[in-house]
Design a protein around this motif. Structure first.
Motif, short mmCIF file in Angstrom:
data_model
loop_
_atom_site.label_atom_id
_atom_site.label_comp_id
_atom_site.label_asym_id
_atom_site.label_seq_id
_atom_site.Cartn_x
_atom_site.Cartn_y
_atom_site.Cartn_z
N ALA A 1 -23.50 -23.32 -19.13
CA ALA A 1 -23.23 -24.75 -18.56
C ALA A 1 -23.18 -25.00 -17.21
N LEU A 2 -23.18 -24.05 -16.45
CA LEU A 2 -23.29 -24.08 -14.72
C LEU A 2 -24.91 -24.15 -14.47
N ILE A 3 -25.63 -23.29 -15.21
CA ILE A 3 -27.15 -23.35 -14.97
C ILE A 3 -27.72 -24.16 -16.10
N SER A 4 -28.44 -25.24 -15.67
CA SER A 4 -29.42 -25.89 -16.81
C SER A 4 -30.53 -25.01 -17.15
N ASP A 5 -30.55 -25.19 -18.52
CA ASP A 5 -31.65 -24.54 -19.13
C ASP A 5 -31.82 -22.80 -18.78
N LEU A 6 -30.45 -22.21 -18.99
CA LEU A 6 -30.60 -21.00 -18.84
C LEU A 6 -31.24 -20.06 -19.73
N PRO A 7 -31.19 -20.39 -21.05
CA PRO A 7 -32.16 -19.49 -21.94
C PRO A 7 -33.69 -19.71 -21.66
N GLY A 8 -34.05 -20.96 -21.25
CA GLY A 8 -35.38 -21.14 -20.80
C GLY A 8 -35.85 -20.40 -19.57
N ARG A 9 -34.97 -20.50 -18.70
CA ARG A 9 -35.30 -19.68 -17.40
C ARG A 9 -35.40 -18.42 -17.57
N ILE A 10 -34.55 -17.81 -18.59
CA ILE A 10 -34.51 -16.45 -18.71
C ILE A 10 -35.76 -16.00 -19.64
N ALA A 11 -36.02 -16.93 -20.59
CA ALA A 11 -37.57 -16.60 -21.21
C ALA A 11 -38.57 -16.93 -20.16
N ARG A 12 -38.56 -17.75 -19.17
CA ARG A 12 -39.65 -17.89 -18.47
C ARG A 12 -39.73 -16.53 -17.32
N ASP A 13 -38.76 -15.86 -17.52
CA ASP A 13 -38.45 -14.70 -16.55
C ASP A 13 -38.18 -14.96 -15.09
N GLU A 14 -37.23 -15.96 -14.94
CA GLU A 14 -36.70 -16.38 -13.75
C GLU A 14 -35.77 -15.42 -13.40
N ARG A 15 -35.89 -14.53 -12.52
CA ARG A 15 -34.85 -13.44 -12.37
C ARG A 15 -33.67 -13.77 -11.61
N ALA A 16 -33.73 -14.79 -10.96
CA ALA A 16 -32.47 -15.28 -10.11
C ALA A 16 -31.44 -15.62 -11.49
N ALA A 17 -31.94 -16.38 -12.55
CA ALA A 17 -30.98 -16.79 -13.70
C ALA A 17 -30.34 -15.38 -14.18
N GLY A 18 -31.11 -14.58 -14.45
CA GLY A 18 -30.86 -13.41 -15.10
C GLY A 18 -29.95 -12.61 -14.41
N ILE A 19 -30.22 -12.61 -13.12
CA ILE A 19 -29.19 -11.69 -12.11
C ILE A 19 -27.94 -12.46 -12.18
N PHE A 20 -27.99 -13.90 -11.90
CA PHE A 20 -26.67 -14.53 -11.77
C PHE A 20 -25.77 -14.32 -13.17
N ALA A 21 -26.59 -14.47 -14.26
CA ALA A 21 -25.95 -14.06 -15.59
C ALA A 21 -25.40 -12.99 -15.69
N ALA A 22 -26.06 -11.92 -15.17
CA ALA A 22 -25.54 -10.54 -15.24
C ALA A 22 -24.14 -10.30 -14.42
N ALA A 23 -24.46 -10.72 -13.02
CA ALA A 23 -23.40 -10.72 -12.25
C ALA A 23 -22.06 -11.40 -12.58
N VAL A 24 -21.86 -12.46 -13.27
CA VAL A 24 -20.98 -13.27 -14.03
C VAL A 24 -20.25 -12.34 -15.18
N SER A 25 -21.33 -11.88 -15.97
CA SER A 25 -20.85 -10.89 -17.19
C SER A 25 -20.09 -10.03 -16.57
N ILE A 26 -20.74 -8.98 -15.73
CA ILE A 26 -19.99 -8.01 -15.23
C ILE A 26 -18.55 -8.42 -14.59
N THR A 27 -18.63 -9.21 -13.68
CA THR A 27 -17.54 -9.68 -12.91
C THR A 27 -16.16 -10.08 -14.07
#
Length: 136
Positions: free
Chosen positions: A99-125
């Protein structure tokens, strides 16, 4: 000799909790990859680090409270219950990031690492907070 026997008496409990931990982790993986719109394993096979980072963070974010559930459980059923709570909380974390990052799945699929890192950081937190909250 008595010391060895006393240690061996704990093996059935260890195997029970370890088996539940593995089973819940596999269940988490199956549910997570079904609910996320991007194909994590296919993207990881394609060598897309963003997918591996995001999925790895979600897996760690789930394992942290599962560890707490296993460590504090008063029974196997109690452990399973809190493991399922951890599963739902981690899924909610993904949907919150989505909900916070628009098109998160698409960004991950396009290998946009910033989106992947942020998602991982939120998950771990969220996993750390979830684990700390399991103090019963």
């Amino acid at each position: 000799m008595d010391l060895i026997v006393s240690y061996l008496n704990g093996v059935p409990a260890f195997l029970s909790y370890f088996g539940i931990g593995i089973g819940l982790t596999l269940l988490f993986c199956l549910v997570y990859v079904r609910l996320t719109p991007h194909a994590e394993f296919a993207l990881i096979k394609e060598n897309k680090p963003a997918a591996a980072i995001a999925f790895g963070g979600a897996l760690i974010g789930f394992a942290l409270p599962l560890h707490s559930a296993i460590a504090h459980a008063v029974s196997l059923a109690d452990c399973v219950l809190w493991g399922v709570v951890a599963l739902f909380v981690q899924l909610l974390a993904f949907f919150a990031v989505r909900a916070l990052i628009s098109d998160l799945p698409g960004r991950i699929a396009r290998d946009e690492r910033a989106a992947g890192i942020f998602a991982a950081a939120v998950s771990i937190t969220v996993g750390l907070l979830n684990a700390a909250s399991m103090s019963y």
